[in-house]
Design an enzyme around this catalytic site. Structure first.
Site: not given
Length: 192
Positions: A85, A136, A148
């Site tokens: 990510c 994240h 993402h």
């Protein structure tokens, strides 16, 4: 020595060159994403037709969309080897001449907090998937959607902030100081 990813899941352009074909490929991906309604607008339409300029944050969106389908890889930071990510966000921002630290937690600390109703395309969106620490990150593209690198076995893709899972895990948005600076579309300021 490589830094850990900070993600929850672990283990200038001119005609006739490679960058021109990559730009054409990115434009095709953007058009396809908009056609499938994954993007609420076409980022290329944000380019001022007189000056050829657009915000660096929009360039980051374009660069991230160009990575759609790239496999997730923990610690990954390139299209060739895959992205995690924060590797994806750092890569897209670097391509837009915006410096970001490597991990999602560091990126959270390095950006200015933005309320959800004030998010703009190119802002970062942060989540807590495990524990109390941000682990994240994605790039907001507008229309309550973000792009993402989700987790092992998946690829760079779009997701919705309205999805129950992501809504529960959402921590907040962040904006880099340089995000609103204008640059010539498809070029890096240092190229001039």
């Amino acid at each position: 020595m490589a830094l850990g990813s900070g993600c929850a899941s672990q283990p200038g352009y001119g005609p006739g060159n490679e960058h021109a074909s990559q730009a054409d490929e990115a434009a095709a991906l953007l058009a396809e994403a908009q056609r499938r309604r994954e993007l609420p607008y076409n980022p290329l339409e944000t380019i001022d037709t007189l000056s050829g300029m657009h915000p660096r944050a929009i360039e980051a969106v374009i660069q991230a969309v160009a990575q759609l389908g790239t496999p997730y890889r923990w610690g990954g930071e390139s299209a060739e080897n895959g992205f995690d990510c924060s590797g994806l966000t750092q890569h897209a921002y670097q391509a837009a001449s915006i410096n970001l630290p490597r991990t999602s937690f560091q990126q959270y600390r390095a950006t200015t907090r933005i309320k959800r109703n004030a998010l703009r395309p190119g802002d970062l969106v942060f989540f807590r998937l495990n524990g109390k620490r941000v682990d994240h990150v994605g790039i907001y593209v507008g229309g309550e959607r973000f792009i993402h690198a989700p987790s092992s076995g998946k690829t760079v893709s779009f997701a919705s902030l309205d999805n129950v899972f992501w809504a529960r895990k959402y921590v907040g948005g962040g904006r880099a100081a340089e995000a609103n600076e204008l640059q010539l579309a498809g070029n890096h300021p240092e190229d001039f």
